[in-house]
Design an enzyme around this catalytic site. Structure first.
Site, PDB file in Angstrom:
ATOM      1  N   CYS A 115       0.802  -1.221   0.000  1.00  0.00           N
ATOM      2  CA  CYS A 115       0.000   0.000   0.000  1.00  0.00           C
ATOM      3  C   CYS A 115       0.840   1.279   0.000  1.00  0.00           C
ATOM      4  O   CYS A 115       0.337   2.347  -0.337  1.00  0.00           O
ATOM      5  CB  CYS A 115      -0.952   0.010   1.189  1.00  0.00           C
ATOM      6  SG  CYS A 115      -2.139  -1.349   1.162  1.00  0.00           S
ATOM      7  N   HIS A 252      -3.386   7.420   1.782  1.00  0.00           N
ATOM      8  CA  HIS A 252      -3.757   6.086   1.340  1.00  0.00           C
ATOM      9  C   HIS A 252      -5.156   5.793   1.858  1.00  0.00           C
ATOM     10  O   HIS A 252      -5.464   6.045   3.017  1.00  0.00           O
ATOM     11  CB  HIS A 252      -2.751   5.070   1.885  1.00  0.00           C
ATOM     12  CG  HIS A 252      -3.191   3.656   1.709  1.00  0.00           C
ATOM     13  ND1 HIS A 252      -3.634   3.161   0.500  1.00  0.00           N
ATOM     14  CD2 HIS A 252      -3.286   2.623   2.600  1.00  0.00           C
ATOM     15  CE1 HIS A 252      -3.965   1.895   0.639  1.00  0.00           C
ATOM     16  NE2 HIS A 252      -3.767   1.542   1.907  1.00  0.00           N
ATOM     17  N   ASN A 282      -9.957  -0.088  -0.428  1.00  0.00           N
ATOM     18  CA  ASN A 282      -8.491  -0.033  -0.391  1.00  0.00           C
ATOM     19  C   ASN A 282      -7.946  -0.632  -1.685  1.00  0.00           C
ATOM     20  O   ASN A 282      -8.000  -1.842  -1.891  1.00  0.00           O
ATOM     21  CB  ASN A 282      -7.984  -0.807   0.827  1.00  0.00           C
ATOM     22  CG  ASN A 282      -6.467  -0.760   0.975  1.00  0.00           C
ATOM     23  OD1 ASN A 282      -5.745  -0.358   0.064  1.00  0.00           O
ATOM     24  ND2 ASN A 282      -5.971  -1.194   2.118  1.00  0.00           N
TER      25      ASN A 282
END
Length: 325
Positions: A115, A252, A282
């Site tokens: 990520c 993020h 996500n």
């Protein structure tokens, strides 16, 4: 003193057409829309079609960024693609994007930091541009994360989605001041001791399979709040600014509560935080460039704005980047 800065020329995005809502997931696993929304802020996610590869998503995002910037692919001499879900073990998915663009010079390679991947890729590309080893770079974050999910595990399958975003950078002269447009600083960190809290239980050298995501959610959340604060503080400290100087926080997009905690730390009002987690979920390395493309595309991010990005991913890896748009 004249120095080279990596200035933003344009950005682009691509999301698969299929949308999976929380209600649809509730038909497959023991969960509910209320449960998912309350804990994560996620309401839906995009899922790649059968046969739609990470390189396909990447190429569409790259083409979008090139159109946005008004330049031809032949001007690009560097592609850095952040992904956890490459098309193949090798070669790099970036080389498939390179071929798809008709780009026959320069270099293309992948970065893997989960990520945090886009922030890592941005830092790598920025270094190439600042030392003169490339002039124009495509930085891409792209994932087909749905391919490594256990769709019977309600703790992970509800969290992730697929997509791709791209940022186009070009080296340009600046005087080194904080008013320069471009990447002002990047800050990268990792700590491999936390491997078991977020990982995939497969790989070419271990099981010979792609594996599935395994996560200790509470531990990841606890560490994320601390480590993202470290990354944010590093960017603020190096550039001699305060939270009040930041025009946009582009985090993020993993969890609404984590995002809110970073906004509170910087004393930023909600309207200064770019939020897409509700619609994208996500998307790992793709989440920040997708959010950038949306906020720049709808006119929120304007030339001269100070944009702070931050992310944390498996490994653990984490980092931040400060950009004058």
């Amino acid at each position: 003193m004249t120095i080279l800065r990596s200035q933003v020329l344009g950005c682009g995005a691509y999301l698969p057409s299929r949308i999976v809502t929380n209600a649809e997931l509730a038909e497959r696993v023991e969960t509910s829309d209320a449960w998912i929304t309350q804990r994560t802020g996620i309401r839906q996610r995009h899922i790649a079609a059968e046969g739609e590869l990470t390189s396909d998503l990447s190429l569409r995002a790259a083409e979008s960024a090139l159109r946005n910037a008004g330049i031809e692919a032949g001007e690009v001499d560097l592609i850095v693609l952040a992904t956890t879900t490459p098309d193949e073990t090798f070669p790099a998915t970036a080389t498939r994007v390179q071929a798809g663009l008709g780009m026959t010079r320069g270099m293309a390679f992948d970065i893997q930091a989960v990520c945090s991947g886009f922030v890592y890729a941005l830092a790598v590309a920025d270094n190439f541009l600042r030392v003169g080893q490339a002039r124009t770079a495509l930085v891409i974050g792209a994932e087909t994360f749905s391919r490594i999910l256990n769709w019977e595990d309600r703790n992970t399958c509800v969290l992730f989605g697929d997509g791709a975003g791209a940022l186009l950078l070009r080296a340009a002269a600046g005087d080194g001041g904080s008013h320069d447009r471009g990447v002002l600083s990047t800050h990268l960190f990792s700590d491999g001791r936390h491997h078991d809290q977020l990982y995939v239980d497969g790989g070419p050298s271990s099981t010979g399979t792609a594996g599935h995501v395994r996560m200790e959610g509470r531990e990841v959340f606890r560490h994320a709040v601390v480590k993202l604060a470290e990354a944010v503080d590093a960017a603020i400290g190096q550039n001699g600014i305060t939270g009040a100087d930041i025009d946009w926080l582009v985090p993020h997009q993993a969890n609404r509560r984590i995002i809110d905690s970073m906004g509170n730390r910087l004393h930023l009002p909600p309207e200064k935080i770019v939020l897409t987690v509700d619609r994208h979920a996500n998307t790992s390395a793709a989440s920040i460039p997708l959010a950038l493309a949306e906020a720049a595309g709808d006119g929120r991010i304007q030339p001269g704005h100070l944009v702070l990005m931050e992310a944390m991913g498996g490994g653990f890896t984490w980092g931040s980047a400060l950009v004058r748009w």
